[in-house]
Design an enzyme around this catalytic site. Structure first.
Site, PDB file in Angstrom:
ATOM      1  N   PHE A   1      -8.970  -4.506  -9.788  1.00 41.14           N
ATOM      2  CA  PHE A   1      -7.943  -3.719  -9.098  1.00 41.14           C
ATOM      3  C   PHE A   1      -6.676  -3.836  -9.960  1.00 41.14           C
ATOM      4  O   PHE A   1      -5.707  -4.456  -9.583  1.00 41.14           O
ATOM      5  CB  PHE A   1      -7.736  -4.286  -7.694  1.00 41.14           C
ATOM      6  CG  PHE A   1      -6.943  -3.414  -6.749  1.00 41.14           C
ATOM      7  CD1 PHE A   1      -6.195  -2.333  -7.173  1.00 41.14           C
ATOM      8  CD2 PHE A   1      -6.946  -3.698  -5.385  1.00 41.14           C
ATOM      9  CE1 PHE A   1      -5.472  -1.548  -6.280  1.00 41.14           C
ATOM     10  CE2 PHE A   1      -6.224  -2.942  -4.482  1.00 41.14           C
ATOM     11  CZ  PHE A   1      -5.488  -1.863  -4.934  1.00 41.14           C
TER      12      PHE A   1
ATOM     13  N   HIS B   1       0.853  -1.181   0.000  1.00 38.80           N
ATOM     14  CA  HIS B   1       0.000   0.000   0.000  1.00 38.80           C
ATOM     15  C   HIS B   1       0.894   1.239   0.000  1.00 38.80           C
ATOM     16  O   HIS B   1       1.917   1.270   0.702  1.00 38.80           O
ATOM     17  CB  HIS B   1      -0.898  -0.010   1.237  1.00 38.80           C
ATOM     18  CG  HIS B   1      -1.892   1.109   1.275  1.00 38.80           C
ATOM     19  ND1 HIS B   1      -1.537   2.398   1.614  1.00 38.80           N
ATOM     20  CD2 HIS B   1      -3.228   1.140   1.015  1.00 38.80           C
ATOM     21  CE1 HIS B   1      -2.609   3.169   1.572  1.00 38.80           C
ATOM     22  NE2 HIS B   1      -3.645   2.423   1.203  1.00 38.80           N
TER      23      HIS B   1
ATOM     24  N   GLU C   1      10.447  11.432   7.113  1.00 33.87           N
ATOM     25  CA  GLU C   1       9.158  11.419   6.428  1.00 33.87           C
ATOM     26  C   GLU C   1       9.380  11.076   4.960  1.00 33.87           C
ATOM     27  O   GLU C   1      10.332  11.562   4.341  1.00 33.87           O
ATOM     28  CB  GLU C   1       8.469  12.785   6.529  1.00 33.87           C
ATOM     29  CG  GLU C   1       8.391  13.357   7.930  1.00 33.87           C
ATOM     30  CD  GLU C   1       7.424  12.617   8.831  1.00 33.87           C
ATOM     31  OE1 GLU C   1       6.623  11.823   8.306  1.00 33.87           O
ATOM     32  OE2 GLU C   1       7.473  12.839  10.056  1.00 33.87           O
TER      33      GLU C   1
ATOM     34  N   ASP D   1       6.223   9.705  21.016  1.00 30.63           N
ATOM     35  CA  ASP D   1       5.157   9.237  20.131  1.00 30.63           C
ATOM     36  C   ASP D   1       5.281   7.733  19.909  1.00 30.63           C
ATOM     37  O   ASP D   1       4.288   7.014  19.854  1.00 30.63           O
ATOM     38  CB  ASP D   1       5.254   9.920  18.755  1.00 30.63           C
ATOM     39  CG  ASP D   1       4.610  11.289  18.737  1.00 30.63           C
ATOM     40  OD1 ASP D   1       3.900  11.622  19.696  1.00 30.63           O
ATOM     41  OD2 ASP D   1       4.830  12.027  17.763  1.00 30.63           O
TER      42      ASP D   1
ATOM     43  N   ARG E   1       0.356   7.728   7.843  1.00 28.03           N
ATOM     44  CA  ARG E   1      -1.041   7.972   7.523  1.00 28.03           C
ATOM     45  C   ARG E   1      -1.930   6.770   7.841  1.00 28.03           C
ATOM     46  O   ARG E   1      -3.117   6.766   7.509  1.00 28.03           O
ATOM     47  CB  ARG E   1      -1.172   8.361   6.047  1.00 28.03           C
ATOM     48  CG  ARG E   1      -2.334   9.284   5.789  1.00 28.03           C
ATOM     49  CD  ARG E   1      -2.243  10.066   4.500  1.00 28.03           C
ATOM     50  NE  ARG E   1      -2.013   9.258   3.322  1.00 28.03           N
ATOM     51  CZ  ARG E   1      -2.049   9.749   2.080  1.00 28.03           C
ATOM     52  NH1 ARG E   1      -2.316  11.027   1.896  1.00 28.03           N
ATOM     53  NH2 ARG E   1      -1.809   8.968   1.040  1.00 28.03           N
ATOM     54  N   LYS E   2      -1.376   5.759   8.477  1.00 28.46           N
ATOM     55  CA  LYS E   2      -2.166   4.569   8.828  1.00 28.46           C
ATOM     56  C   LYS E   2      -2.007   4.257  10.313  1.00 28.46           C
ATOM     57  O   LYS E   2      -1.749   3.125  10.711  1.00 28.46           O
ATOM     58  CB  LYS E   2      -1.709   3.377   7.979  1.00 28.46           C
ATOM     59  CG  LYS E   2      -2.171   3.466   6.527  1.00 28.46           C
ATOM     60  CD  LYS E   2      -3.665   3.271   6.399  1.00 28.46           C
ATOM     61  CE  LYS E   2      -4.163   3.364   4.959  1.00 28.46           C
ATOM     62  NZ  LYS E   2      -4.202   4.749   4.462  1.00 28.46           N
TER      63      LYS E   2
ATOM     64  N   LYS F   1      -5.507  -4.754   0.673  1.00 29.08           N
ATOM     65  CA  LYS F   1      -6.188  -4.368   1.905  1.00 29.08           C
ATOM     66  C   LYS F   1      -7.045  -5.528   2.401  1.00 29.08           C
ATOM     67  O   LYS F   1      -7.433  -6.404   1.633  1.00 29.08           O
ATOM     68  CB  LYS F   1      -7.128  -3.175   1.677  1.00 29.08           C
ATOM     69  CG  LYS F   1      -6.471  -1.867   1.349  1.00 29.08           C
ATOM     70  CD  LYS F   1      -7.534  -0.774   1.233  1.00 29.08           C
ATOM     71  CE  LYS F   1      -6.905   0.585   1.052  1.00 29.08           C
ATOM     72  NZ  LYS F   1      -7.944   1.659   1.046  1.00 29.08           N
TER      73      LYS F   1
ATOM     74  N   LYS G   1      11.654   9.901  20.648  1.00 30.11           N
ATOM     75  CA  LYS G   1      10.328  10.456  20.403  1.00 30.11           C
ATOM     76  C   LYS G   1       9.295   9.596  21.135  1.00 30.11           C
ATOM     77  O   LYS G   1       9.070   8.443  20.789  1.00 30.11           O
ATOM     78  CB  LYS G   1       9.989  10.468  18.916  1.00 30.11           C
ATOM     79  CG  LYS G   1      10.624  11.596  18.121  1.00 30.11           C
ATOM     80  CD  LYS G   1      12.069  11.360  17.839  1.00 30.11           C
ATOM     81  CE  LYS G   1      12.613  12.406  16.856  1.00 30.11           C
ATOM     82  NZ  LYS G   1      14.089  12.275  16.732  1.00 30.11           N
TER      83      LYS G   1
ATOM     84  N   ASP H   1       0.962   4.149   1.431  1.00 30.49           N
ATOM     85  CA  ASP H   1       1.340   4.688   2.747  1.00 30.49           C
ATOM     86  C   ASP H   1       2.324   3.769   3.462  1.00 30.49           C
ATOM     87  O   ASP H   1       3.246   4.227   4.155  1.00 30.49           O
ATOM     88  CB  ASP H   1       0.100   4.881   3.620  1.00 30.49           C
ATOM     89  CG  ASP H   1      -0.835   5.950   3.080  1.00 30.49           C
ATOM     90  OD1 ASP H   1      -0.349   6.882   2.417  1.00 30.49           O
ATOM     91  OD2 ASP H   1      -2.056   5.840   3.318  1.00 30.49           O
ATOM     92  N   LYS H   2       2.138   2.459   3.298  1.00 32.74           N
ATOM     93  CA  LYS H   2       3.032   1.517   3.961  1.00 32.74           C
ATOM     94  C   LYS H   2       4.398   1.443   3.264  1.00 32.74           C
ATOM     95  O   LYS H   2       5.408   1.142   3.909  1.00 32.74           O
ATOM     96  CB  LYS H   2       2.372   0.141   4.029  1.00 32.74           C
ATOM     97  CG  LYS H   2       1.340   0.059   5.124  1.00 32.74           C
ATOM     98  CD  LYS H   2       2.025   0.167   6.468  1.00 32.74           C
ATOM     99  CE  LYS H   2       1.121   0.697   7.548  1.00 32.74           C
ATOM    100  NZ  LYS H   2       1.860   1.110   8.730  1.00 32.74           N
TER     101      LYS H   2
ATOM    102  N   ASP I   1      -1.989   5.932  -6.439  1.00 33.60           N
ATOM    103  CA  ASP I   1      -2.325   6.713  -5.244  1.00 33.60           C
ATOM    104  C   ASP I   1      -1.035   7.144  -4.562  1.00 33.60           C
ATOM    105  O   ASP I   1      -0.123   6.333  -4.373  1.00 33.60           O
ATOM    106  CB  ASP I   1      -3.164   5.849  -4.291  1.00 33.60           C
ATOM    107  CG  ASP I   1      -3.736   6.641  -3.123  1.00 33.60           C
ATOM    108  OD1 ASP I   1      -3.674   7.878  -3.156  1.00 33.60           O
ATOM    109  OD2 ASP I   1      -4.244   6.008  -2.183  1.00 33.60           O
ATOM    110  N   ALA I   2      -0.957   8.413  -4.185  1.00 35.16           N
ATOM    111  CA  ALA I   2       0.209   8.887  -3.436  1.00 35.16           C
ATOM    112  C   ALA I   2       0.199   8.299  -2.029  1.00 35.16           C
ATOM    113  O   ALA I   2      -0.844   7.927  -1.492  1.00 35.16           O
ATOM    114  CB  ALA I   2       0.205  10.409  -3.364  1.00 35.16           C
TER     115      ALA I   2
ATOM    116  N   GLU J   1      14.708  14.992   9.553  1.00 37.49           N
ATOM    117  CA  GLU J   1      15.911  15.347  10.295  1.00 37.49           C
ATOM    118  C   GLU J   1      16.648  14.087  10.743  1.00 37.49           C
ATOM    119  O   GLU J   1      16.018  13.070  11.045  1.00 37.49           O
ATOM    120  CB  GLU J   1      15.566  16.175  11.541  1.00 37.49           C
ATOM    121  CG  GLU J   1      14.834  17.475  11.254  1.00 37.49           C
ATOM    122  CD  GLU J   1      13.348  17.279  11.025  1.00 37.49           C
ATOM    123  OE1 GLU J   1      12.835  17.825  10.017  1.00 37.49           O
ATOM    124  OE2 GLU J   1      12.724  16.564  11.821  1.00 37.49           O
TER     125      GLU J   1
ATOM    126  N   LYS K   1      10.652   7.427  13.344  1.00 36.80           N
ATOM    127  CA  LYS K   1      11.031   8.159  14.554  1.00 36.80           C
ATOM    128  C   LYS K   1      11.880   7.288  15.458  1.00 36.80           C
ATOM    129  O   LYS K   1      11.507   6.155  15.764  1.00 36.80           O
ATOM    130  CB  LYS K   1       9.783   8.612  15.312  1.00 36.80           C
ATOM    131  CG  LYS K   1       8.918   9.589  14.538  1.00 36.80           C
ATOM    132  CD  LYS K   1       7.670   9.953  15.316  1.00 36.80           C
ATOM    133  CE  LYS K   1       6.794  10.920  14.524  1.00 36.80           C
ATOM    134  NZ  LYS K   1       5.548  11.255  15.240  1.00 36.80           N
TER     135      LYS K   1
END
Length: 401
Positions: free
Chosen positions: A251, A14, A42, A292, A265-266, A175, A290, A16-17, A259-260, A55, A286
């Site tokens: 598909f 995918h 990123e 997060d 984003r997941k 998916k 961090k 995003d992945k 798709d970008a 960074e 990260k």
């Protein structure tokens, strides 16, 4: 009371992945050079394009071949031909990395900043969640919610049959979604499930459906959770599990060409499929300074130990931090069917677990290149990761004695 809850998962192909995998590959490459490297990477992908930014510590910045790291990550996923829309060897790779801000650095480095102890890399709140709901129905889901557990197993199996050639003609993007029917908070059946996969134009939908039911659904989902004959999946009856395969009908265009994608984003896919709350911070790319990432892992570790210690059927832990400050500014515990009061459980957690960033990193041994495998199929419910241990159960029980 009967109700359904659905969660989704996506494959490593995918878009995003793909970005998460590249970002975590950059992190692992940096930690290999310097275990104390600071990284916030990123990634963006689109048609024939990879952009890496963020960074990284100056100590490793000039020694990282980030273009090669990105191409290897894409190649490992399986994007190796322009025929499927993306090619690791011919796509454009742009790198725009810079050193970490000195203001952030002094806040997360011991002996620097306003507070001399290593502080949190940012403000924010992180959640951890564990539940033994499925064990009530004799299904071992690693103390994870049933819908996300099976969604991840389906996408993982989908990738396995693609890479091994068990089902020919599959491409990396895909998916799954699983809706579980609950009765009095116990999972009793799969109400419906979806598998969508990018595929060759030579593969007919009827053949694809038959192959995916046989080689993906059946090996993953126990028969007792499927409420009908698999091959009669689309009967219009209330007690039928509905299985959708490529519900648009085809598909043929997938991956970054269609798709970008972006790192982070997941986040619901990465955690508990929406069953537990989420602080909002993404994980991939990260380093563990961090919170997060590292505090979310710690919160899962704590919640899982609480449930494994039979202190509650469900436990959710929230930890909140201020940038540059070591101790959390808030710890909250929510439980279902606790055996002692939540106040006592909360106090026992704070007695047993040190939630300062430096000690989270030490306890979970996070200064290692272990992050690339986390980029797909969930960060939780996988025994290979250190935050999935339940080695503090006895300590919690003693604290409550």
């Amino acid at each position: 009371m009967r109700a359904t809850f659905a969660s989704e998962s996506v494959t490593e192909g995918h878009p995003d992945k793909v970005c998460d995998k590249i970002s975590d590959s950059v992190l692992d490459a940096a930690l290999t050079l310097d275990p104390k490297a600071r990284v916030a990477c990123e990634t963006l992908v689109s048609e024939n394009l990879v952009v890496i930014t963020g960074e990284v510590s100056e100590s490793v910045l000039n020694n990282l071949d980030l273009e090669s790291v990105a191409r290897e990550a894409v190649r490992e996923i399986g994007y190796t031909s322009a025929d499927i829309g993306f090619d690791a060897d011919t796509c454009e790779v742009q790198v725009h990395m810079k050193p970490q801000s000195p203001d952030i650095s002094q806040g997360v480095s011991g002996g620097e900043g306003l507070f001399k102890e290593q502080g949190a890399g940012d403000q924010g709140m992180m959640f951890g969640y564990a539940t033994k709901e499925a064990r009530l129905n004799d299904v071992d889901t690693e103390l994870m919610p049933t819908p996300i557990y099976f969604a991840h197993r389906l996408t993982g199996r989908l990738t396995e049959v693609r890479k091994t050639g068990v089902v020919p003609g599959l491409y990396p993007d895909g998916k799954a979604q699983v809706a579980v029917e609950y009765e009095d908070n116990v999972p009793v059946a799969i109400a419906n499930l979806v598998i969508s996969t990018h595929h060759s134009p030579d593969l007919k939908l009827t053949d694809l459906r038959t192959a995916l039911i046989e080689h993906v659904v059946k090996p993953v989902v126990p028969d007792r959770l499927l409420s009908h004959s698999l091959m009669d999946a689309e009967r219009d009856k209330l007690d039928s599990t509905v299985i959708f395969v490529n519900p648009t009908g085809a598909f043929l265009h997938g991956g970054p060409k269609a798709d970008a994608g972006l790192t982070g984003r997941k986040i619901i896919v990465d955690t508990y499929g929406g069953m537990g709350r989420h602080g909002g911070g993404a994980f991939s790319g990260k380093d563990p300074s961090k919170v997060d990432r590292s505090a979310a892992y710690m919160a899962r570790y704590i919640a899982k130990c609480v449930v494994a210690a039979e202190l509650a059927n469900v436990c959710e832990v929230q930890i909140a931090y201020v940038i540059g400050h070591a101790n959390p500014v808030s710890v909250r515990v929510d439980t279902v069917n606790p055996t002692v009061s939540e106040e006592r459980i909360s106090q026992a957690i704070q007695d047993v677990f040190d939630m300062r960033p430096e000690f989270i990193i030490q306890r979970l041994d996070l200064l290692r290149p272990i992050y690339r495998p986390t980029a797909a199929y969930g960060h939780f419910g996988r025994s290979e990761f250190p935050w999935e241990a339940t080695d503090r159960v006895a300590d919690l029980q003693r604290a409550l004695a």
